[in-house]
Design an enzyme around this catalytic site. Structure first.
Site, PDB file in Angstrom:
ATOM      1  N   VAL A  49       0.831  -1.210   0.000  1.00 13.24           N
ATOM      2  CA  VAL A  49       0.000   0.000   0.000  1.00 13.24           C
ATOM      3  C   VAL A  49       0.865   1.259   0.000  1.00 13.24           C
ATOM      4  O   VAL A  49       0.625   2.197  -0.762  1.00 13.24           O
ATOM      5  CB  VAL A  49      -0.952  -0.010   1.221  1.00 13.24           C
ATOM      6  CG1 VAL A  49      -1.629   1.334   1.397  1.00 13.24           C
ATOM      7  CG2 VAL A  49      -2.007  -1.091   1.036  1.00 13.24           C
TER       8      VAL A  49
ATOM      9  N   PHE B  59      -8.603   1.038  -0.700  1.00 12.83           N
ATOM     10  CA  PHE B  59      -9.382  -0.028  -1.344  1.00 12.83           C
ATOM     11  C   PHE B  59      -8.670  -0.637  -2.547  1.00 12.83           C
ATOM     12  O   PHE B  59      -9.273  -1.400  -3.299  1.00 12.83           O
ATOM     13  CB  PHE B  59     -10.754   0.512  -1.774  1.00 12.83           C
ATOM     14  CG  PHE B  59     -11.598   0.957  -0.612  1.00 12.83           C
ATOM     15  CD1 PHE B  59     -12.351   0.029   0.104  1.00 12.83           C
ATOM     16  CD2 PHE B  59     -11.621   2.275  -0.214  1.00 12.83           C
ATOM     17  CE1 PHE B  59     -13.113   0.430   1.199  1.00 12.83           C
ATOM     18  CE2 PHE B  59     -12.377   2.687   0.873  1.00 12.83           C
ATOM     19  CZ  PHE B  59     -13.124   1.760   1.585  1.00 12.83           C
TER      20      PHE B  59
ATOM     21  N   PHE C 225     -16.802 -11.170  -8.578  1.00 12.92           N
ATOM     22  CA  PHE C 225     -16.629 -11.908  -7.321  1.00 12.92           C
ATOM     23  C   PHE C 225     -17.559 -13.100  -7.199  1.00 12.92           C
ATOM     24  O   PHE C 225     -17.961 -13.493  -6.107  1.00 12.92           O
ATOM     25  CB  PHE C 225     -16.781 -10.966  -6.107  1.00 12.92           C
ATOM     26  CG  PHE C 225     -15.473 -10.367  -5.737  1.00 12.92           C
ATOM     27  CD1 PHE C 225     -14.970  -9.301  -6.455  1.00 12.92           C
ATOM     28  CD2 PHE C 225     -14.711 -10.897  -4.706  1.00 12.92           C
ATOM     29  CE1 PHE C 225     -13.721  -8.769  -6.157  1.00 12.92           C
ATOM     30  CE2 PHE C 225     -13.470 -10.380  -4.401  1.00 12.92           C
ATOM     31  CZ  PHE C 225     -12.978  -9.307  -5.125  1.00 12.92           C
TER      32      PHE C 225
ATOM     33  N   CYS D 217      -5.369  -9.489   3.073  1.00 16.66           N
ATOM     34  CA  CYS D 217      -6.492  -8.668   3.548  1.00 16.66           C
ATOM     35  C   CYS D 217      -7.722  -9.483   3.961  1.00 16.66           C
ATOM     36  O   CYS D 217      -8.104  -9.453   5.135  1.00 16.66           O
ATOM     37  CB  CYS D 217      -6.866  -7.653   2.488  1.00 16.66           C
ATOM     38  SG  CYS D 217      -5.555  -6.430   2.249  1.00 16.66           S
TER      39      CYS D 217
HETATM   40  P1  NAD Z   1       3.223  -4.643   3.899  1.00 14.54           P
HETATM   41  O1  NAD Z   1       3.596  -5.645   4.917  1.00 14.54           O
HETATM   42  O2  NAD Z   1       3.420  -4.926   2.455  1.00 14.54           O
HETATM   43  O3  NAD Z   1       3.983  -3.264   4.207  1.00 14.54           O
HETATM   44  C1  NAD Z   1       4.166  -2.709   5.464  1.00 14.54           C
HETATM   45  C2  NAD Z   1       5.512  -1.994   5.505  1.00 14.54           C
HETATM   46  O4  NAD Z   1       5.637  -1.320   6.759  1.00 14.54           O
HETATM   47  C3  NAD Z   1       6.705  -2.942   5.400  1.00 14.54           C
HETATM   48  O5  NAD Z   1       7.560  -2.496   4.353  1.00 14.54           O
HETATM   49  C4  NAD Z   1       7.396  -2.807   6.765  1.00 14.54           C
HETATM   50  O6  NAD Z   1       8.811  -2.927   6.695  1.00 14.54           O
HETATM   51  C5  NAD Z   1       6.981  -1.404   7.175  1.00 14.54           C
HETATM   52  N1  NAD Z   1       7.063  -1.108   8.599  1.00 14.54           N
HETATM   53  C6  NAD Z   1       6.777  -1.904   9.659  1.00 14.54           C
HETATM   54  N2  NAD Z   1       6.979  -1.228  10.807  1.00 14.54           N
HETATM   55  C7  NAD Z   1       7.390   0.005  10.468  1.00 14.54           C
HETATM   56  C8  NAD Z   1       7.751   1.163  11.222  1.00 14.54           C
HETATM   57  N3  NAD Z   1       7.722   1.159  12.552  1.00 14.54           N
HETATM   58  N4  NAD Z   1       8.144   2.255  10.552  1.00 14.54           N
HETATM   59  C9  NAD Z   1       8.201   2.259   9.204  1.00 14.54           C
HETATM   60  N5  NAD Z   1       7.854   1.202   8.440  1.00 14.54           N
HETATM   61  C10 NAD Z   1       7.464   0.096   9.072  1.00 14.54           C
HETATM   62  O7  NAD Z   1       1.702  -4.297   4.192  1.00 14.54           O
HETATM   63  P2  NAD Z   1       0.606  -3.798   3.135  1.00 14.54           P
HETATM   64  O8  NAD Z   1       0.084  -4.947   2.360  1.00 14.54           O
HETATM   65  O9  NAD Z   1       1.115  -2.595   2.423  1.00 14.54           O
HETATM   66  O10 NAD Z   1      -0.555  -3.368   4.141  1.00 14.54           O
HETATM   67  C11 NAD Z   1      -0.459  -2.200   4.955  1.00 14.54           C
HETATM   68  C12 NAD Z   1      -1.831  -1.914   5.515  1.00 14.54           C
HETATM   69  O11 NAD Z   1      -2.752  -1.610   4.448  1.00 14.54           O
HETATM   70  C13 NAD Z   1      -2.467  -3.080   6.276  1.00 14.54           C
HETATM   71  O12 NAD Z   1      -3.246  -2.566   7.323  1.00 14.54           O
HETATM   72  C14 NAD Z   1      -3.371  -3.712   5.233  1.00 14.54           C
HETATM   73  O13 NAD Z   1      -4.445  -4.393   5.814  1.00 14.54           O
HETATM   74  C15 NAD Z   1      -3.863  -2.500   4.474  1.00 14.54           C
HETATM   75  N6  NAD Z   1      -4.278  -2.754   3.097  1.00 14.54           N
HETATM   76  C16 NAD Z   1      -3.559  -3.602   2.306  1.00 14.54           C
HETATM   77  C17 NAD Z   1      -3.954  -3.805   1.000  1.00 14.54           C
HETATM   78  C18 NAD Z   1      -3.201  -4.746   0.106  1.00 14.54           C
HETATM   79  O14 NAD Z   1      -3.734  -5.101  -0.949  1.00 14.54           O
HETATM   80  N7  NAD Z   1      -2.002  -5.173   0.451  1.00 14.54           N
HETATM   81  C19 NAD Z   1      -5.080  -3.135   0.473  1.00 14.54           C
HETATM   82  C20 NAD Z   1      -5.765  -2.254   1.301  1.00 14.54           C
HETATM   83  C21 NAD Z   1      -5.357  -2.079   2.615  1.00 14.54           C
END
Ligand code: NAD
Length: 436
Positions: A11, A150, A250, A261
């Site tokens: 994200v 989203f 879907f 997710c």
């Molecule tokens: P991810 O694990 O790919 O990325 C998270 C990042 O945060 C990692 O690079 C990690 O190293 C970093 N991180 C952890 N602790 C940290 C800190 N203290 N300071 C700085 N960076 C730090 O996760 P994601 O898939 O991007 O998801 C992030 C959020 O968005 C989650 O809550 C997820 O539910 C939500 N989300 C994800 C998606 C998706 O499709 N992946 C879609 C919508 C919402």
């Protein structure tokens, strides 16, 4: 505008890059030094169609910076996005330690008004917790906004650049103005920013994902019924999907949903519900159905091989939890691999993008092939777990030449049942007549 994005994963990197694309100056912060080093060197850290071009362009233009230093990363920001992990905690609720940890750190750093945005998927009430965590160390003015994301992996850039809607939870007029300004360029075709209170915004994200997961599990149950009643789920799907109250999307049955997710968000909503004394029964069933569905092909596989698969060798196509991503979190393919290995079978696999991530988990416990056809040598059957486009029209002659038996177990219904039967395959898919 000056934007900071804390957390540079799926994200964070997509949001940061897309914010830079419309002319904002963006600094992405991550605690992982290797990731930051790679990104600074112009190497993209995730596979996401269309992202690399935008990433390189904005990096070159100096609109996209990367750092591990939070203080430096937010120094000039008007808006700070938190795109941090919210993994399931031991009790199933979303673990807020990353989000609240960074909020506390921000309190020590801030010295002027900023908008802090929860972009992570977080339970209702988190905006208040973030506000309190910042305020532990900072007495100045700031706003906390809930702006759930989203985007879908695989089409994330398109989803971000042209969102169906942007949900913004805030009661602050100042924050509302800044958020409207920021998102204006992404909503030029008229899709709305929907403003609401923080709690409703937080719940909107969980409700959206839970509804979509429900649709998938519902169709998987219809598929189960089709197998037992001699109906064809493809026809039923088309029959109901053309009703616009239901919609076409879907409705594809398969071996369950995965990813970072749906599984965690459905679980977290069930947990949040129970904390306020509500038993969200539909979602409990959605989770149950999905757990069972991930191994839906296993009984057919065992039964084809006379009751057990010990000593058998399988080719597996597809590892990512869905096509066009390298994300393997909660991927049904991994559940299949675990089942096969634990029952004494061996596996050779191929995925266009996700093999490095799987190799990091399994090492040499499974074989990784250079292309789909290389998985087939000495394999007793082919199993398909992800619907990558390149698997849709394979060279069947090559499959026949290499596979020991003409047997395909297809967890994503890629092939036409009649056509593949005509080619002489024993073909098992989900909810279609060949299973009978
Ligand atoms: P991810 O694990 O790919 O990325 C998270 C990042 O945060 C990692 O690079 C990690 O190293 C970093 N991180 C952890 N602790 C940290 C800190 N203290 N300071 C700085 N960076 C730090 O996760 P994601 O898939 O991007 O998801 C992030 C959020 O968005 C989650 O809550 C997820 O539910 C939500 N989300 C994800 C998606 C998706 O499709 N992946 C879609 C919508 C919402």
């Amino acid at each position: 505008m000056k934007i900071s994005v804390v957390g540079t994963g799926y994200v964070g990197l997509v949001s940061g890059t897309c914010f830079a694309e419309t002319g904002n100056y963006v600094t992405c912060v991550d605690i992982d030094p290797k990731k930051v080093e790679k990104l600074r060197a112009g190497q993209i850290t995730i596979f996401e169609p269309g992202l690399e071009k935008l990433f390189l362009r904005n990096l070159k233009e100096g609109r996209l910076l990367f750092t591990t230093d939070l203080a430096q990363g937010v120094r000039e920001a008007d808006i700070i996005f938190l795109a941090l992990p919210t993994p399931p905690g031991e009790d199933g609720s979303a673990d807020l330690k990353y989000v609240l940890g960074v909020a506390r750190d921000l309190g020590r750093i801030l010295d002027r008004y900023v908008v802090i945005v929860d972009k992570s998927t977080v339970p209702v009430g988190t905006a208040e917790k973030v506000r309190a965590a910042v305020a532990e160390n900072y007495a100045g003015e700031f706003d906390v906004v809930s702006n759930p994301e989203f985007l879908r992996e695989g089409v994330a850039v398109d989803d971000f650049m042209k969102p169906d809607r942007v949900v913004v939870g805030t009661q602050s007029e100042r924050a509302r103005k800044l958020m409207s300004e920021l998102y204006g360029p992404y909503l030029r075709s008229g899709n709305p920013v929907i403003f609401m209170d923080e709690r409703s915004a937080e719940l909107t994200k969980y409700a959206a994902n839970s509804f979509l997961a429900t649709k998938i599990s519902f169709m998987n149950e219809v598929a189960q019924l089709c197998e037992r009643l001699g109906a064809d789920v493809d026809l039923v799907r088309r029959g109901i999907g053309s009703d616009e109250r239901i919609g076409k999307r879907f409705l594809f049955p398969g071996i369950g949903y995965g990813g970072s997710c749906f599984p965690k968000d459905v679980q977290a909503l069930v947990k949040s519900s129970s904390e306020v004394g509500y038993d969200f029964r539909i979602l409990k069933s959605v989770m149950d159905v999905n757990e069972r569905q991930k191994l839906h092909l296993m009984p057919s596989i065992r039964s084809y091989f006379g009751g057990g698969i010990a000593g058998r060798h399988f080719a597996l196509w597809g590892l990512a939890f869905k096509p066009n991503t390298d994300d393997i979190r909660e991927a049904p393919a991994l559940y299949m691999i675990d089942a096969m290995l634990s029952e004494g079978a061996s596996v050779a696999c191929f995925d266009p993008e996700a093999m490095d991530n799987v190799r990091a988990l399994y090492g040499d416990r499974i074989r990784f092939a250079d292309n789909p056809y290389d998985t087939l040598q000495e394999a007793d059957a082919l199993i398909i777990a992800t619907e990558w486009n390149e698997f849709r029209t394979p060279d069947f002659l090559r499959i026949v030449k290499n596979l020991k038996n003409k047997v395909i177990f297809d967890g994503r219904n890629l092939f036409d049942v009649e056509a593949i039967r005509d080619l002489g395959f024993h073909y098992v898919s989900v909810g279609r007549p060949a299973n009978l």
